[in-house]
Design an enzyme around this catalytic site. Structure first.
Site, PDB file in Angstrom:
ATOM      1  N   HIS A  71       0.873  -1.065   0.101  1.00  0.00           N
ATOM      2  CA  HIS A  71      -0.026   0.101   0.076  1.00  0.00           C
ATOM      3  C   HIS A  71       1.045   1.105  -0.189  1.00  0.00           C
ATOM      4  CE1 HIS A  71      -2.416   3.223   2.373  1.00  0.00           C
ATOM      5  NE2 HIS A  71      -3.234   2.822   1.445  1.00  0.00           N
ATOM      6  N   GLU A 106       2.077   1.931  -3.367  1.00  0.00           N
ATOM      7  CA  GLU A 106       1.309   2.328  -4.315  1.00  0.00           C
ATOM      8  C   GLU A 106       0.983   3.920  -4.150  1.00  0.00           C
ATOM      9  OE1 GLU A 106      -3.123   3.750  -3.882  1.00  0.00           O
ATOM     10  OE2 GLU A 106      -2.773   1.513  -2.961  1.00  0.00           O
ATOM     11  N   HIS A 107       1.182   4.354  -3.040  1.00  0.00           N
ATOM     12  CA  HIS A 107       1.188   5.820  -2.764  1.00  0.00           C
ATOM     13  C   HIS A 107       2.259   6.438  -3.403  1.00  0.00           C
ATOM     14  CE1 HIS A 107      -2.002   6.873   0.513  1.00  0.00           C
ATOM     15  NE2 HIS A 107      -2.367   5.519   0.143  1.00  0.00           N
ATOM     16  N   GLU A 132      -4.376   8.148   7.671  1.00  0.00           N
ATOM     17  CA  GLU A 132      -5.095   7.398   6.965  1.00  0.00           C
ATOM     18  C   GLU A 132      -5.505   6.160   7.626  1.00  0.00           C
ATOM     19  OE1 GLU A 132      -5.303   4.235   2.889  1.00  0.00           O
ATOM     20  OE2 GLU A 132      -4.088   6.401   2.921  1.00  0.00           O
TER      21      GLU A 132
END
Length: 423
Positions: free
Chosen positions: A66, A69-70, A141
């Protein structure tokens, strides 16, 4: 590129494998006014262990997929997300437990945007400073997700059902785990998983299959590559870890998810098991099912009640949930209904009606370019041919649904996750 024809669906898919190992699928639809491209890697939140270039196993912190991905949108020339948006397309990305995908849709400049997409995903650029900044952003987040009852009830269920499988690991990781991620960690995982032989490119709309393949070859090069060996942990027991898990959060009514721990599909049989399991879900939990009406009339469920079949490499399960004043009674009633169906069988008219509805829903989804590309990519990683579903549907019998309910929907395979009100 080679044509694959599907007469039952009146569909044609172009497929090719480039010298670098990348599989390319194109659903050419000249009658559509827009184009869609999806570039994905077989790498997600559950891929925490892989074999490195020296042959040794490498363990990584939770949340790296993840995090990558950012960070992939950052380039030495600026932010690729903003650049593509300025060119008139809508780009985005997401990470699941088993896959990370980057995509865009638009009505113009497809080839230029495809080059941009392939370039920034294949050419990483990280610095210690940018990683530290992203740790703060992703940390926020994660905290937001931890405050979301719907998010927490799901992972509480996964932790109750699975003892070892990394499906119980949160895709974004934890605030503590991402603190261990460095630029070197990201580069190492990118080298391992973002290689053409471990990826797939799917495009749909008014596009030329040969041009899509040619651009991919130009940007990604011709050097051969293959998928990296990855581990999903030790063998998982058949039964659940614990049958009940709960915690208190600020909700007005108890929120619950119940799960039945299934068996992973044999290699090459994933699509068939998915269709059987989704039909079994409908038989038990859909608004057309007798159980739904009884639970609703008794005030045990409301309009929030929903169900799904979840599958990942090495695991599969049925899930249902929503709001209820008495989640335990809902589970008890579900177990009673499953036992009755195992004993008496599924009503034939209900089965036929649900099967026709499910088939029609899958055919309608082919009208969506993004759904088609997502399904083609996932099926490729699973070693399946997604558009063979008409033939698979024909092979499914009522007894298949009955057997799945009989073997999966039992007390020893059941777990209940509840988020109760603070008071």
């Amino acid at each position: 590129m080679v044509e694959r024809n599907y007469p039952a669906l009146r569909e044609t898919i172009w497929h090719g494998v480039l010298p670098n190992g990348l599989n390319v699928y194109v659903d050419r639809r000249p009658e559509y006014g827009k184009q869609f491209a999806f570039f994905a890697t077989r790498y997600g939140g559950m891929n925490l262990r892989f074999r490195g270039e020296d042959g040794e196993w490498v363990d990584t912190p939770q949340g790296v997929a993840h995090f990558l991905e950012h960070k992939m949108f950052d380039t030495q020339d600026g932010n690729a997300l903003q650049r593509m948006a300025a060119q008139g397309v809508d780009p985005n990305a997401y990470t699941t437990p088993s896959m990370t995908g980057y995509f865009f849709e638009g009505v113009q400049g497809f080839e230029d945007n495809l080059r941009t997409l392939l370039s920034f995903v294949s050419q990483p650029w990280f610095t210690d400073e940018s990683v530290a900044k992203e740790q703060g952003i992703i940390g926020q987040e994660i905290r937001m997700c931890e405050d979301d009852p719907g998010h927490e009830v799901y992972y509480q269920l996964m932790e109750a059902m699975y003892a070892k499988h990394p499906v119980r690991v949160r895709v974004a990781g934890t605030v503590e785990s991402i603190a261990d991620i460095t630029a070197d960690t990201l580069y190492q995982c990118h080298r391992a998983f973002y290689r053409p032989g471990n990826m797939v490119l799917c495009a749909a709309g008014d596009v030329d299959p040969e041009r899509v393949a040619a651009i991919a070859g130009e940007v990604l090069g011709q050097e051969p590559s293959a998928a990296v060996p990855s581990s999903h942990g030790e063998g998982e027991p058949t039964g659940v870890v614990r049958r009940h898990a709960q915690r208190a959060m600020p909700v007005s009514m108890p929120l619950f998810e119940l799960g039945f721990k299934g068996s992973p599909a044999p290699k090459g049989a994933g699509l068939r098991q998915r269709l059987v399991a989704e039909l079994a879900c409908d038989v038990l939990f859909s608004s057309s099912a007798p159980l739904y009406s009884r639970l609703y009339e008794q005030g045990l469920i409301n309009g929030s009640f929903d169900s799904s079949y979840d599958e990942l490499p090495g695991c599969a399960c049925l899930i249902a949930g929503g709001e209820s004043r008495d989640p335990q009674q809902v589970l008890d009633e579900v177990l009673k209904e499953a036992a009755r169906l195992a004993r008496e069988g599924i009503d034939r008219s209900l089965w036929d009606r649900l099967k026709k509805a499910a088939y029609g829903s899958m055919v309608r989804r082919l009208n969506s370019l993004d759904d088609t590309c997502f399904e083609l990519a996932q099926a490729h990683f699973d070693g399946e041919d997604y558009l063979s579903f008409p033939q698979v549907f024909q092979s499914i019998e009522r007894s298949d649904g009955e057997e799945l309910i009989r073997s999966w929907c039992t007390e020893d395979r059941a777990a209940l996750s509840v988020i109760r009100p603070l008071d």
